[in-house]
Design an enzyme around this catalytic site. Structure first.
Site, PDB file in Angstrom:
ATOM      1  N   LYS A  37      -6.821   2.637 -12.378  1.00 58.89           N
ATOM      2  CA  LYS A  37      -8.149   2.349 -11.859  1.00 58.89           C
ATOM      3  C   LYS A  37      -9.165   3.076 -12.741  1.00 58.89           C
ATOM      4  O   LYS A  37      -8.957   4.242 -13.097  1.00 58.89           O
ATOM      5  CB  LYS A  37      -8.277   2.866 -10.422  1.00 58.89           C
ATOM      6  CG  LYS A  37      -7.438   2.095  -9.435  1.00 58.89           C
ATOM      7  CD  LYS A  37      -8.005   0.712  -9.246  1.00 58.89           C
ATOM      8  CE  LYS A  37      -7.200  -0.044  -8.228  1.00 58.89           C
ATOM      9  NZ  LYS A  37      -7.756  -1.386  -7.993  1.00 58.89           N
TER      10      LYS A  37
ATOM     11  N   ASP B 226      -9.910 -10.889 -10.651  1.00 64.40           N
ATOM     12  CA  ASP B 226      -9.312 -10.619  -9.339  1.00 64.40           C
ATOM     13  C   ASP B 226     -10.305 -11.103  -8.280  1.00 64.40           C
ATOM     14  O   ASP B 226     -10.243 -12.268  -7.848  1.00 64.40           O
ATOM     15  CB  ASP B 226      -9.018  -9.117  -9.249  1.00 64.40           C
ATOM     16  CG  ASP B 226      -8.597  -8.634  -7.849  1.00 64.40           C
ATOM     17  OD1 ASP B 226      -8.345  -7.434  -7.697  1.00 64.40           O
ATOM     18  OD2 ASP B 226      -8.545  -9.463  -6.926  1.00 64.40           O
TER      19      ASP B 226
ATOM     20  N   LYS C  27      -3.813 -12.930  -5.587  1.00 65.87           N
ATOM     21  CA  LYS C  27      -3.541 -12.236  -4.331  1.00 65.87           C
ATOM     22  C   LYS C  27      -3.617 -13.289  -3.227  1.00 65.87           C
ATOM     23  O   LYS C  27      -4.696 -13.845  -2.962  1.00 65.87           O
ATOM     24  CB  LYS C  27      -4.589 -11.162  -4.041  1.00 65.87           C
ATOM     25  CG  LYS C  27      -4.533  -9.958  -4.949  1.00 65.87           C
ATOM     26  CD  LYS C  27      -5.653  -8.988  -4.584  1.00 65.87           C
ATOM     27  CE  LYS C  27      -5.634  -7.775  -5.475  1.00 65.87           C
ATOM     28  NZ  LYS C  27      -6.817  -6.915  -5.211  1.00 65.87           N
TER      29      LYS C  27
ATOM     30  N   LYS D 112      -0.952   0.471 -14.168  1.00 64.47           N
ATOM     31  CA  LYS D 112      -2.361   0.032 -14.062  1.00 64.47           C
ATOM     32  C   LYS D 112      -3.188   1.232 -13.631  1.00 64.47           C
ATOM     33  O   LYS D 112      -2.853   1.878 -12.627  1.00 64.47           O
ATOM     34  CB  LYS D 112      -2.455  -1.093 -13.035  1.00 64.47           C
ATOM     35  CG  LYS D 112      -3.850  -1.389 -12.489  1.00 64.47           C
ATOM     36  CD  LYS D 112      -3.855  -2.687 -11.693  1.00 64.47           C
ATOM     37  CE  LYS D 112      -4.647  -2.555 -10.405  1.00 64.47           C
ATOM     38  NZ  LYS D 112      -4.692  -3.837  -9.667  1.00 64.47           N
TER      39      LYS D 112
ATOM     40  N   GLY E 248      -1.862  -6.699  -5.402  1.00 68.10           N
ATOM     41  CA  GLY E 248      -1.469  -6.095  -4.130  1.00 68.10           C
ATOM     42  C   GLY E 248      -2.671  -5.573  -3.374  1.00 68.10           C
ATOM     43  O   GLY E 248      -3.714  -5.294  -3.954  1.00 68.10           O
TER      44      GLY E 248
ATOM     45  N   SER F 107       0.016   0.601  -9.441  1.00 65.71           N
ATOM     46  CA  SER F 107      -1.416   0.840  -9.565  1.00 65.71           C
ATOM     47  C   SER F 107      -1.689   2.316  -9.294  1.00 65.71           C
ATOM     48  O   SER F 107      -1.266   2.847  -8.263  1.00 65.71           O
ATOM     49  CB  SER F 107      -2.174  -0.008  -8.537  1.00 65.71           C
ATOM     50  OG  SER F 107      -3.552   0.239  -8.624  1.00 65.71           O
TER      51      SER F 107
ATOM     52  N   GLU G 109      -9.083  -5.579 -15.812  1.00 67.44           N
ATOM     53  CA  GLU G 109      -9.204  -6.379 -14.595  1.00 67.44           C
ATOM     54  C   GLU G 109     -10.588  -6.227 -13.975  1.00 67.44           C
ATOM     55  O   GLU G 109     -11.073  -5.094 -13.792  1.00 67.44           O
ATOM     56  CB  GLU G 109      -8.124  -5.936 -13.593  1.00 67.44           C
ATOM     57  CG  GLU G 109      -7.974  -6.785 -12.383  1.00 67.44           C
ATOM     58  CD  GLU G 109      -6.887  -6.271 -11.446  1.00 67.44           C
ATOM     59  OE1 GLU G 109      -6.103  -5.375 -11.857  1.00 67.44           O
ATOM     60  OE2 GLU G 109      -6.832  -6.737 -10.300  1.00 67.44           O
TER      61      GLU G 109
ATOM     62  N   ASP H   4      -8.138  -1.439 -14.221  1.00 72.44           N
ATOM     63  CA  ASP H   4      -8.789  -2.227 -13.177  1.00 72.44           C
ATOM     64  C   ASP H   4     -10.097  -1.546 -12.806  1.00 72.44           C
ATOM     65  O   ASP H   4     -10.100  -0.403 -12.358  1.00 72.44           O
ATOM     66  CB  ASP H   4      -7.879  -2.320 -11.948  1.00 72.44           C
ATOM     67  CG  ASP H   4      -8.490  -3.181 -10.846  1.00 72.44           C
ATOM     68  OD1 ASP H   4      -7.834  -3.332  -9.803  1.00 72.44           O
ATOM     69  OD2 ASP H   4      -9.604  -3.715 -11.045  1.00 72.44           O
TER      70      ASP H   4
HETATM   71  O1  LIG Z   1      -0.198  -1.889  -5.151  1.00 80.06           O
HETATM   72  C1  LIG Z   1      -1.016  -2.319  -4.332  1.00 80.06           C
HETATM   73  O2  LIG Z   1      -0.735  -2.990  -3.324  1.00 80.06           O
HETATM   74  C2  LIG Z   1      -2.491  -2.052  -4.599  1.00 80.06           C
HETATM   75  C3  LIG Z   1      -2.840  -2.578  -5.949  1.00 80.06           C
HETATM   76  C4  LIG Z   1      -4.301  -2.351  -6.176  1.00 80.06           C
HETATM   77  O3  LIG Z   1      -4.695  -1.568  -7.016  1.00 80.06           O
HETATM   78  N1  LIG Z   1      -5.116  -3.026  -5.366  1.00 80.06           N
HETATM   79  C5  LIG Z   1      -6.552  -2.806  -5.514  1.00 80.06           C
HETATM   80  C6  LIG Z   1      -7.170  -3.911  -6.262  1.00 80.06           C
HETATM   81  O4  LIG Z   1      -8.381  -3.914  -6.428  1.00 80.06           O
HETATM   82  O5  LIG Z   1      -6.420  -4.757  -6.786  1.00 80.06           O
HETATM   83  C7  LIG Z   1      -7.119  -2.546  -4.160  1.00 80.06           C
HETATM   84  C8  LIG Z   1      -7.021  -1.268  -3.694  1.00 80.06           C
HETATM   85  C9  LIG Z   1      -7.517  -0.952  -2.431  1.00 80.06           C
HETATM   86  C10 LIG Z   1      -8.048  -1.941  -1.632  1.00 80.06           C
HETATM   87  C11 LIG Z   1      -8.127  -3.248  -2.118  1.00 80.06           C
HETATM   88  C12 LIG Z   1      -7.641  -3.542  -3.396  1.00 80.06           C
END
Ligand SMILES: O=C(O)CCC(=O)N[C@@H](C(=O)O)c1ccccc1
Length: 366
Positions: free
Chosen positions: A161, A237, A261, A159, A289, A133, A212, A187
């Site tokens: 953001k 999500d 998750k 991925k 994650g 990500s 996402e 995402d």
């Molecule tokens: O690789 C990882 O663990 C993070 C993956 C990711 O982008 N998580 C995002 C999400 O919205 O899914 C997230 C980031 C920060 C805090 C919560 C969630």
């Protein structure tokens, strides 16, 4: 299995670089760890709640409070793996706190019986493909350098953001630099509204695997309407906090992919139920994650090895977020992570490293 007591441990894990999403920027992970102590074994669980209630309504301090005052006292004296969810059911919400407790009890049980979490869940693979990500950056060149670095490390899926003002341009730049074959998804973390549908439809030209959570977490019907006006598959999500939500999303055609998750849905047993439901309906799932340490990461990798996890997850190597993990680090091998085979989650914190990042510990005798 009689529980002797439970330790709540707060740790502060500095991130190797700021991680920016549509709802904020993380520079340090404030993590709540649980250690369940029994005469036969100890079990670990990681609460994925962030420091502030920005991803969801839960936050680390609140999770510690609800565990201390309500969830831990609600446990039976000898909880089996399936008894935790039942005992906690009367308490509304707090799924991330519940997940950490259920996982720690499950880990202790599995360590005592000598079964790996992967085997217990029904994993069918010994390694899982690693996606990564990539946060919102200050410029497109900076983003392209970051993506190039991750691809050099072997990540099999990128991925990005996105948010209003940072979407078409960075996606186009990544497509142009790295080609049409790169498995690429975005995402939004609920940053758009249905009024943005025409704009989001412009992402269709980039052949993305999915978009996402484009809309708010409680907008299942709006996601269904959006799904009819864009070609890019929608993945949910934040909207999916239980198997019932996944069933509703599928019946409404609100999504065609689900990010599972375990912390968000209340634990690995519910995560497996969502996996089973989606698989029965031909809906692909992947493991999301929450910047987990090796404790949560180990459990996520075990989950990601189930047969319905047909898309690479956000199961990155430890070094994606931490220069030093509290467990032996998860390292990419040919773009994959190896599923732990030891009893329970198969990893343990390294005491000296854990002590270095520990901010507070609290022992709750049962
Ligand atoms: O690789 C990882 O663990 C993070 C993956 C990711 O982008 N998580 C995002 C999400 O919205 O899914 C997230 C980031 C920060 C805090 C919560 C969630």
């Amino acid at each position: 299995m009689k529980i002797t007591g439970i330790e709540l441990r707060r740790i502060a894990m500095p991130l190797v670089a700021p991680f920016r999403t549509s709802f904020g920027t993380e520079t340090r992970r404030d993590v709540l760890l649980l250690r369940v102590v029994t005469p036969d074994a100890e079990g670990w669980g990681e609460c994925v709640a962030m420091s502030a209630p920005l991803y969801s309504s839960e936050y680390a301090e609140g999770a510690a409070d609800v565990l201390r005052r309500f969830l831990i006292p609600a446990l039976p004296a000898r909880p089996g793996p399936y008894a935790v969810n039942e005992a906690l059911h009367p308490i509304k919400g707090h799924r991330m706190a519940k997940a950490a407790l259920e996982t720690a009890v499950l880990d202790a049980h599995l360590r005592a019986t000598g079964q790996s979490l992967a085997a217990f869940l029904g994993a069918t693979r010994s390694r899982v493909p690693a996606g990564v990500s990539v946060g919102i950056m200050n410029s497109v060149p900076e983003l392209l350098d970051a993506v190039a670095g991750y691809l050099d490390e072997g990540y099999v899926r990128i991925k990005l953001k996105i948010q209003p003002g940072w979407d078409l341009e960075p996606v186009r730049a990544v497509r142009e630099r790295f080609g049409p074959e790169l498995p690429l998804q975005v995402d939004a973390n609920a940053a758009y509204t249905l009024a943005d549908a025409p704009h989001l439809a412009r992402l269709d030209e980039f052949g993305l695997l999915l978009i996402e959570q484009p809309l708010a977490d409680d907008d299942m019907v709006q996601h269904a309407r959006l799904a009819r006006s864009i070609r890019t598959p929608i993945c949910l999500d934040e909207s999916i906090e239980a198997a019932e939500h996944a069933a509703a999303a599928i019946s409404l055609d609100a999504c065609s992919v689900v990010n599972i998750k375990p912390g968000r849905v209340g634990g690995y047993l519910e995560a497996r139920r969502i996996h089973d439901l989606c698989r029965a309906h031909g809906v692909a799932v992947w493991c999301g994650g929450m910047l987990e340490t090796g404790i949560g990461r180990a459990a996520n990798v075990a989950l990601a090895a189930l047969p319905g996890f047909t898309l690479p997850g956000d199961t990155s190597g430890s070094r994606r977020y931490y220069s030093t993990d509290i467990t032996p680090p998860f390292e990419l091998e040919d773009g994959h992570l190896t599923v732990p085979t030891g009893p329970g989650i198969g990893v343990e914190p390294i005491p000296s490293l854990l002590d270095e990042v520990t901010v507070a510990t609290e022992w709750i005798p049962l």
